[in-house]
Design a protein around this motif. Structure first.
Motif, PDB file in Angstrom:
ATOM      1  N   THR A   1       0.814  -1.217   0.000  1.00 49.55           N
ATOM      2  CA  THR A   1       0.000   0.000   0.000  1.00 49.55           C
ATOM      3  C   THR A   1       0.844   1.263   0.000  1.00 49.55           C
ATOM      4  O   THR A   1       0.288   2.366   0.044  1.00 49.55           O
ATOM      5  N   GLN A   2       2.169   1.106  -0.054  1.00 47.44           N
ATOM      6  CA  GLN A   2       3.089   2.244  -0.111  1.00 47.44           C
ATOM      7  C   GLN A   2       2.959   3.178   1.086  1.00 47.44           C
ATOM      8  O   GLN A   2       3.054   4.399   0.960  1.00 47.44           O
ATOM      9  N   ASP A   3       2.763   2.613   2.273  1.00 54.57           N
ATOM     10  CA  ASP A   3       2.628   3.398   3.502  1.00 54.57           C
ATOM     11  C   ASP A   3       3.982   3.402   4.217  1.00 54.57           C
ATOM     12  O   ASP A   3       4.344   2.448   4.890  1.00 54.57           O
ATOM     13  N   GLU A   4       4.720   4.492   4.041  1.00 51.73           N
ATOM     14  CA  GLU A   4       6.091   4.541   4.559  1.00 51.73           C
ATOM     15  C   GLU A   4       6.156   4.502   6.081  1.00 51.73           C
ATOM     16  O   GLU A   4       7.029   3.840   6.641  1.00 51.73           O
ATOM     17  N   TYR A   5       5.249   5.216   6.760  1.00 50.03           N
ATOM     18  CA  TYR A   5       5.271   5.174   8.220  1.00 50.03           C
ATOM     19  C   TYR A   5       5.015   3.753   8.716  1.00 50.03           C
ATOM     20  O   TYR A   5       5.706   3.267   9.606  1.00 50.03           O
ATOM     21  N   CYS A   6       4.022   3.078   8.127  1.00 51.96           N
ATOM     22  CA  CYS A   6       3.731   1.708   8.549  1.00 51.96           C
ATOM     23  C   CYS A   6       4.852   0.754   8.162  1.00 51.96           C
ATOM     24  O   CYS A   6       5.128  -0.198   8.889  1.00 51.96           O
ATOM     25  N   THR A   7       5.505   1.001   7.043  1.00 49.95           N
ATOM     26  CA  THR A   7       6.650   0.178   6.658  1.00 49.95           C
ATOM     27  C   THR A   7       7.729   0.262   7.725  1.00 49.95           C
ATOM     28  O   THR A   7       8.263  -0.770   8.171  1.00 49.95           O
ATOM     29  N   ILE A   8       8.034   1.457   8.175  1.00 48.40           N
ATOM     30  CA  ILE A   8       9.039   1.628   9.235  1.00 48.40           C
ATOM     31  C   ILE A   8       8.542   0.990  10.525  1.00 48.40           C
ATOM     32  O   ILE A   8       9.259   0.211  11.172  1.00 48.40           O
ATOM     33  N   TYR A   9       7.328   1.308  10.919  1.00 48.38           N
ATOM     34  CA  TYR A   9       6.761   0.816  12.170  1.00 48.38           C
ATOM     35  C   TYR A   9       6.750  -0.717  12.211  1.00 48.38           C
ATOM     36  O   TYR A   9       7.126  -1.326  13.221  1.00 48.38           O
ATOM     37  N   HIS A  10       6.332  -1.339  11.104  1.00 53.71           N
ATOM     38  CA  HIS A  10       6.223  -2.796  11.111  1.00 53.71           C
ATOM     39  C   HIS A  10       7.560  -3.490  10.853  1.00 53.71           C
ATOM     40  O   HIS A  10       7.731  -4.633  11.279  1.00 53.71           O
ATOM     41  N   THR A  11       8.503  -2.826  10.205  1.00 50.05           N
ATOM     42  CA  THR A  11       9.858  -3.390  10.150  1.00 50.05           C
ATOM     43  C   THR A  11      10.411  -3.454  11.567  1.00 50.05           C
ATOM     44  O   THR A  11      10.974  -4.470  11.993  1.00 50.05           O
TER      45      THR A  11
ATOM     46  N   ALA B   1       6.059  -9.444  -5.233  1.00 50.83           N
ATOM     47  CA  ALA B   1       5.383 -10.327  -6.180  1.00 50.83           C
ATOM     48  C   ALA B   1       3.926  -9.922  -6.331  1.00 50.83           C
ATOM     49  O   ALA B   1       3.351 -10.033  -7.406  1.00 50.83           O
ATOM     50  N   PHE B   2       3.344  -9.418  -5.264  1.00 50.61           N
ATOM     51  CA  PHE B   2       1.940  -9.000  -5.293  1.00 50.61           C
ATOM     52  C   PHE B   2       1.784  -7.575  -5.821  1.00 50.61           C
ATOM     53  O   PHE B   2       0.925  -7.313  -6.641  1.00 50.61           O
ATOM     54  N   ALA B   3       2.617  -6.664  -5.337  1.00 49.42           N
ATOM     55  CA  ALA B   3       2.431  -5.241  -5.636  1.00 49.42           C
ATOM     56  C   ALA B   3       3.437  -4.696  -6.642  1.00 49.42           C
ATOM     57  O   ALA B   3       3.441  -3.508  -6.916  1.00 49.42           O
ATOM     58  N   GLY B   4       4.315  -5.541  -7.139  1.00 49.53           N
ATOM     59  CA  GLY B   4       5.230  -5.128  -8.192  1.00 49.53           C
ATOM     60  C   GLY B   4       6.346  -4.201  -7.740  1.00 49.53           C
ATOM     61  O   GLY B   4       6.778  -4.206  -6.587  1.00 49.53           O
ATOM     62  N   GLY B   5       6.789  -3.401  -8.675  1.00 48.38           N
ATOM     63  CA  GLY B   5       7.957  -2.551  -8.481  1.00 48.38           C
ATOM     64  C   GLY B   5       7.818  -1.548  -7.357  1.00 48.38           C
ATOM     65  O   GLY B   5       8.810  -1.197  -6.716  1.00 48.38           O
ATOM     66  N   ALA B   6       6.614  -1.061  -7.089  1.00 47.07           N
ATOM     67  CA  ALA B   6       6.432  -0.088  -6.016  1.00 47.07           C
ATOM     68  C   ALA B   6       6.829  -0.686  -4.663  1.00 47.07           C
ATOM     69  O   ALA B   6       7.519  -0.047  -3.872  1.00 47.07           O
ATOM     70  N   ALA B   7       6.418  -1.928  -4.403  1.00 47.13           N
ATOM     71  CA  ALA B   7       6.799  -2.584  -3.150  1.00 47.13           C
ATOM     72  C   ALA B   7       8.285  -2.890  -3.145  1.00 47.13           C
ATOM     73  O   ALA B   7       8.961  -2.734  -2.123  1.00 47.13           O
ATOM     74  N   MET B   8       8.816  -3.322  -4.282  1.00 45.11           N
ATOM     75  CA  MET B   8      10.238  -3.649  -4.354  1.00 45.11           C
ATOM     76  C   MET B   8      11.097  -2.413  -4.102  1.00 45.11           C
ATOM     77  O   MET B   8      12.115  -2.503  -3.409  1.00 45.11           O
ATOM     78  N   SER B   9      10.680  -1.252  -4.603  1.00 42.53           N
ATOM     79  CA  SER B   9      11.482  -0.046  -4.399  1.00 42.53           C
ATOM     80  C   SER B   9      11.589   0.298  -2.923  1.00 42.53           C
ATOM     81  O   SER B   9      12.638   0.750  -2.457  1.00 42.53           O
ATOM     82  N   GLN B  10      10.523   0.069  -2.161  1.00 43.10           N
ATOM     83  CA  GLN B  10      10.567   0.315  -0.715  1.00 43.10           C
ATOM     84  C   GLN B  10      11.402  -0.752  -0.009  1.00 43.10           C
ATOM     85  O   GLN B  10      12.106  -0.459   0.952  1.00 43.10           O
ATOM     86  N   ALA B  11      11.332  -1.978  -0.495  1.00 43.78           N
ATOM     87  CA  ALA B  11      12.088  -3.071   0.120  1.00 43.78           C
ATOM     88  C   ALA B  11      13.592  -2.859  -0.017  1.00 43.78           C
ATOM     89  O   ALA B  11      14.348  -3.122   0.915  1.00 43.78           O
TER      90      ALA B  11
END
Length: 120
Positions: free
Chosen positions: A63-73, A95-105
């Motif tokens: 979902t491209q939620d940067e705050y939640c990405t940090i919080y849940h990492t 694999a589910f969300a494509g390049g947008a998820a990979m760029s954050q990963a």
């Protein structure tokens, strides 16, 4: 980050906590209800707390939620997830969300691991 540029993931977590505190002062019943709901969702059950944090990280990436990405990492690290488990979760999200998820990963999640794993 979208809202503001941070020098560290810890600064972003602090910014989130400050915003949550201000929101809680303005709408205490909504904040209390939301917090109670999310706490219940992340309790140990058929899925472990670690598994739930890994799922939340994958959803955050999709979902491209940067705050939640940090919080849940951080949540993954707090629950004992290894770097490999976190990165495999990122792979599934990509694999589910494509390049947008990979760029954050390949950026934000790895920065979080590098900065926050030293605290564990």
């Amino acid at each position: 980050m979208n809202q503001q540029s941070y020098t560290s993931t810890e600064a972003a977590l602090q910014h989130y906590k400050e915003g949550l505190g201000a929101f809680t002062q303005k709408l205490p019943e909504i904040a209390r209800s939301f917090n109670a709901f999310t706490e219940a969702c992340f309790e140990e059950g058929a899925l472990s707390k670690k598994e739930k944090q890994l799922i939340a990280l994958g959803i955050s990436l999709a979902t491209q939620d940067e705050y939640c990405t940090i919080y849940h990492t951080k949540g993954c690290l707090d629950q004992g997830a290894s770097e490999q488990e976190i990165l495999e979760t990122c792979g599934v999200a990509a694999a589910f969300a494509g390049g947008a998820a990979m760029s954050q990963a390949v950026t934000l999640v790895q920065e979080c691991i590098a900065e926050l794993a030293t605290k564990h």
